[in-house]
Design an enzyme around this catalytic site. Structure first.
Site, PDB file in Angstrom:
ATOM      1  N   HIS A  48      67.504  49.688  47.554  1.00  0.00           N
ATOM      2  CA  HIS A  48      68.063  48.545  48.461  1.00  0.00           C
ATOM      3  C   HIS A  48      68.178  48.950  50.004  1.00  0.00           C
ATOM      4  CE1 HIS A  48      67.801  46.401  44.880  1.00  0.00           C
ATOM      5  NE2 HIS A  48      68.445  45.359  45.460  1.00  0.00           N
ATOM      6  N   HIS A  90      27.533  37.786  46.016  1.00  0.00           N
ATOM      7  CA  HIS A  90      28.972  37.606  46.642  1.00  0.00           C
ATOM      8  C   HIS A  90      28.977  37.813  47.949  1.00  0.00           C
ATOM      9  CE1 HIS A  90      33.159  37.537  46.895  1.00  0.00           C
ATOM     10  NE2 HIS A  90      32.862  38.492  47.626  1.00  0.00           N
ATOM     11  N   GLY A  92      39.785  34.898  43.141  1.00  0.00           N
ATOM     12  CA  GLY A  92      40.362  35.891  43.812  1.00  0.00           C
ATOM     13  C   GLY A  92      41.664  35.209  44.334  1.00  0.00           C
ATOM     14  N   GLU A 109      59.405  36.085  47.995  1.00  0.00           N
ATOM     15  CA  GLU A 109      59.253  36.475  49.666  1.00  0.00           C
ATOM     16  C   GLU A 109      57.919  36.574  50.016  1.00  0.00           C
ATOM     17  OE1 GLU A 109      60.428  38.627  47.031  1.00  0.00           O
ATOM     18  OE2 GLU A 109      62.603  38.646  47.405  1.00  0.00           O
ATOM     19  N   HIS A 163      29.034  36.467  53.244  1.00  0.00           N
ATOM     20  CA  HIS A 163      29.060  35.794  51.741  1.00  0.00           C
ATOM     21  C   HIS A 163      28.498  34.556  51.343  1.00  0.00           C
ATOM     22  CE1 HIS A 163      32.431  38.698  50.540  1.00  0.00           C
ATOM     23  NE2 HIS A 163      32.391  38.848  51.895  1.00  0.00           N
TER      24      HIS A 163
HETATM   25  C1  TPP Z   1      44.075  40.458  49.183  1.00  0.00           C
HETATM   26  C2  TPP Z   1      42.446  40.703  49.158  1.00  0.00           C
HETATM   27  N1  TPP Z   1      41.986  41.830  48.290  1.00  0.00           N
HETATM   28  C3  TPP Z   1      40.652  41.813  48.352  1.00  0.00           C
HETATM   29  C4  TPP Z   1      39.691  41.040  48.973  1.00  0.00           C
HETATM   30  C5  TPP Z   1      38.414  41.580  49.142  1.00  0.00           C
HETATM   31  N2  TPP Z   1      37.556  40.413  48.507  1.00  0.00           N
HETATM   32  C6  TPP Z   1      36.907  39.620  49.286  1.00  0.00           C
HETATM   33  S1  TPP Z   1      36.352  38.341  48.189  1.00  0.00           S
HETATM   34  C7  TPP Z   1      36.721  38.932  46.666  1.00  0.00           C
HETATM   35  C8  TPP Z   1      36.555  38.509  45.471  1.00  0.00           C
HETATM   36  C9  TPP Z   1      36.800  36.988  45.363  1.00  0.00           C
HETATM   37  O1  TPP Z   1      36.161  36.373  44.364  1.00  0.00           O
HETATM   38  P1  TPP Z   1      36.224  35.024  44.110  1.00  0.00           P
HETATM   39  O2  TPP Z   1      37.639  34.306  44.651  1.00  0.00           O
HETATM   40  O3  TPP Z   1      35.826  34.630  42.767  1.00  0.00           O
HETATM   41  O4  TPP Z   1      35.002  34.632  45.096  1.00  0.00           O
HETATM   42  P2  TPP Z   1      33.517  34.500  44.838  1.00  0.00           P
HETATM   43  O5  TPP Z   1      33.095  35.756  44.225  1.00  0.00           O
HETATM   44  O6  TPP Z   1      33.624  33.394  44.036  1.00  0.00           O
HETATM   45  O7  TPP Z   1      32.876  34.069  46.182  1.00  0.00           O
HETATM   46  C10 TPP Z   1      37.520  40.215  46.974  1.00  0.00           C
HETATM   47  C11 TPP Z   1      37.964  41.024  45.965  1.00  0.00           C
HETATM   48  C12 TPP Z   1      40.152  40.185  50.046  1.00  0.00           C
HETATM   49  N3  TPP Z   1      39.707  39.537  50.947  1.00  0.00           N
HETATM   50  N4  TPP Z   1      41.579  39.810  49.985  1.00  0.00           N
END
Ligand code: TPP
Length: 675
Positions: free
Chosen positions: A482, A271, A166, A420, A36
């Site tokens: 539960h 990305h 994210g 949790e 990335h």
């Molecule tokens: C829990 C989780 N779900 C999905 C992903 C896959 N994933 C990696 S980066 C990303 C998008 C993140 O977006 P952002 O935080 O805006 O990062 P940017 O595009 O700006 O680099 C996803 C969905 C992950 N790493 N972790």
């Protein structure tokens, strides 16, 4: 490509440094053909400012206890962290960067704790790092409050986080942010990469809330920096964040993903894939960097970043003087602080483990656990923890201790609230910080809400302790929502996690001993809601045998006709069943097996002694899905278990309806012997 005002307030050298982070990220991703590049390019200026001007770290000693912590919550932007580590002088070479994402390299796809010097936590699953950082900030405040000095503080550092959209879309970050705001963690500073892009496109396809107001509502100090490349604006925001001592800070940086790339900047294309050779070349031209050199670090850039080494050395040296002063003035407190930081248990700590006898009467293992925990915590005084709003049920409250609350950070009873997931990641953050031994509880059935963070704790090898009570359908009236059924199997499937389900109060004390002795594995203690008799250790072997995972609890002379194996509450069923079988002339051995993982770690000869290879008639009894037991009973049909969800009724009724009775165990044993 440059926005107005950029060159006005930024020296050329600063810009070269920032662009070097960008080009290293582009080149490494390009060479690896995966990764990335976008986020590192967008956050390069923030990384540069933070790491060279504010982060109190010593690249020559990543373990200096009072260093500022830095968490890259969006682990996909790992090249940002690796570039900063390399450039500022950590033990991470340019060659390491060239091997980004390759087999055996020190630069894996996502940052891994314990693998790369300077990586404070493993990140990748979004949101986890954010919550880890809250745990680090909590540990910092706790230790600072526990060790007040007559002179200058010995624990006094910031925790910085970089996160993206994210991270903030994930629920765990809001759980953690809510708690951080409640606790007023003023030394926590988050830099939010507000680039309005995630994988599927612009964030407005799914994420349109007002993040700033959300954080304000959670008692955070919120700032916006309109140009995420404006070094001085970022610096001013960090300083304002530091000046705010009563609230955690979030700095919303308006950035552009893949900044500098003429065709990919600001788009989701940047990305998760290399920019492509031609685009890398164009981008370097736009940034004013040589386009024919790869992994280029100009000597002036290197010198600027490497100033962190001298600065870090000076910071650490100054801190050591403070520590010396602390040792001189408060030798006892200093010795305790050092024991905490080294993770040393007090001498003779096990002597406080309570002993239980049948005369104590039946006692639920959760209640026994509460007693053991309270006894231990008096001795092991860096234990800190609590529960996700179930302390009265989990028995995790420390009776003699104060609460950990805003401005009362010396307390050891943490109120995690009904959170949790964040609780679990926060515990990891505390453990990663060092100096404390965290534990946290909820119902076993809600381990599902903890699981992503448990998995990461196991991956990192963190010896945190989970107290998981109400461990079966015997919970009764609360019903199937539960009543855990698949949870033991699910937890046992996590590599690196030790699951212990004690059969009585004595085994519970031993389970806690194992948990505290663990150095590099999280431990899940799985405990009953219902009362269980205390086994008579005059007649039966000492519960200390729990250390080997399984042991013979009751035996017959000579070769057993059948071996009955159980964990937790079902051990009592098998003991009673063995007696009935004995009266029928059948020689049954009863094996208590509280922990598969401990048993697997025991010597093979011992395992063969407990489960002789030639004793092939075996039956397992456990109030959970049978999955996995076949390895010990040599057949998937040789388990008295629970294969469907539970039901709402008094516990003994549900147990009876599901065949968890002595009569059914006897019948199944007889059928097996006849087959
Ligand atoms: C829990 C989780 N779900 C999905 C992903 C896959 N994933 C990696 S980066 C990303 C998008 C993140 O977006 P952002 O935080 O805006 O990062 P940017 O595009 O700006 O680099 C996803 C969905 C992950 N790493 N972790």
């Amino acid at each position: 490509m440059m926005s107005e005002g950029q060159t006005a307030n930024r020296s050329d050298l600063d810009l070269m440094c920032i662009n070097t982070i960008r080009t290293l990220a582009m080149d490494a991703v390009e060479k690896a053909k995966s990764g990335h590049p976008g986020a590192p390019m967008g956050m390069a200026a923030a990384g540069f400012v933070l790491w060279t001007r504010y982060l109190r770290h010593n690249p020559a000693n990543p373990h200096w206890p009072d260093r500022d912590r830095f968490v890259l919550s969006g682990g996909h932007a790992s090249m940002l962290l690796y570039s900063l580590l390399h450039l500022t002088g950590y033990d991470l070479s340019l060659d390491d960067l060239k091997h980004f994402r390759q087999w055996g390299s020190r630069t894996p796809g996502h940052p891994e704790y314990g693998h790369t010097p300077g990586v404070e936590t493993t990140t990748g699953p979004l949101g986890q790092g954010f919550a880890n950082a809250v745990g680090m900030a909590m540990a910092e405040r706790h230790l600072a409050a526990r060790f007040p000095t007559d002179g200058q503080a010995i624990v006094d550092h910031y925790t910085y986080v970089m996160c993206g959209d994210g991270d903030l879309m994930e629920g765990i970050s809001q759980e953690a942010a809510s708690l951080a705001g409640h606790l007023g963690l003023g030394k926590l500073i988050v830099l939010y990469d507000d680039n309005q892009i995630s994988i599927e496109g612009p964030t407005d396809i799914a994420f349109t809330e007002d993040v700033g107001r959300r954080f304000e509502a959670s008692h955070w100090h919120v700032q916006k920096v309109e140009d995420g490349n404006d070094v001085e604006a970022i610096a001013a925001a960090i300083e304002a964040g530091q000046a705010e001592t009563e609230r955690p800070s979030i700095i919303m940086l308006r950035t552009q993903i893949a900044y500098g790339s003429p065709n990919k900047q600001g788009t989701a294309d940047a990305h998760g894939a290399p920019l492509g050779e031609a685009e890398v070349c164009l981008t370097k031209q736009c940034l004013g960097c040589p386009d024919d050199v790869f992994f280029c670090v100009h000597a002036d850039v290197e010198a600027r970043f490497r100033a962190c080494l001298a600065r870090g050395q000076a910071l650490e040296t100054e801190w050591h003087l403070r520590l010396e002063d602390f040792r001189r003035r408060q030798p006892e407190a200093a010795a305790q602080w050092e024991a905490f930081i080294d993770g040393r248990l007090p001498v003779d700590w096990t002597s406080c483990l309570p002993a239980f006898t049948p005369q104590d009467g039946p006692i639920a293992t959760r209640a026994a656990s509460g007693g053991v925990l309270n006894a231990l915590a008096e001795r092991v005084t860096n234990m800190i923890g609590g529960s996700a709003d179930l302390a009265p049920s989990n028995k995790t409250f420390l009776n003699g201790a104060r609460e950990f609350q805003k401005m009362s950070y010396a307390g050891r009873n943490v109120r995690f609230g009904v959170r949790e997931h964040a609780m679990t990641a926060i515990m990891s953050g505390m453990q990663l910080h060092g100096g404390v031994r965290p534990y946290g509880g909820t119902f076993l059935v809600f381990a599902d809400y903890m699981r992503p963070a448990i998995r990461l704790a196991a991956l990192m090898g963190l010896p945190v302790i989970y107290v998981l009570t109400h461990d079966s359908i015997a919970v009764g009236e609360d019903g199937p929502t539960h009543q855990p059924v698949e949870h033991l199997a699910s937890l046992r499937s996590i590599p690196g996690l030790t699951v212990i389900r004690p059969a009585d109060a004595s085994e519970t004390a031993e389970a806690w001993r194992q948990a505290l002795e663990s150095q590099d594995r999280p431990v899940a203690l799985v405990l009953t809601r219902q009362k269980l008799p205390v086994l008579d250790r005059q007649q039966m072997p000492s519960a200390e045998a729990l250390a080997k995972g399984a042991y013979i609890l009751a035996d017959t002379d000579g070769h057993p006709d059948i071996i009955l194996i159980a964990s937790g509450s079902e051990v009592h069923l098998t003991i009673a069943a063995a007696e009935v079988l004995g009266r029928k002339g059948i020689a049954a051995r009863v094996v208590s097996m509280p922990s598969w993982e401990l048993f697997e770690a025991a010597p093979a000869a011992y395992r063969d002694q407990v489960l002789p290879p030639d004793a092939r008639v075996r039956l397992a009894v456990e109030a959970g899905v049978p999955m996995g037991w076949e390895r010990y009973v040599l057949g998937s049909d040789r388990v008295v278990g629970v294969t469907t969800f539970g039901a709402s009724a008094p516990g003994p009724v549900v147990q009876a309806q599901y065949g968890l009775t002595v009569a059914n165990v006897v019948d199944r044993a007889l059928a097996l012997l006849e087959s």
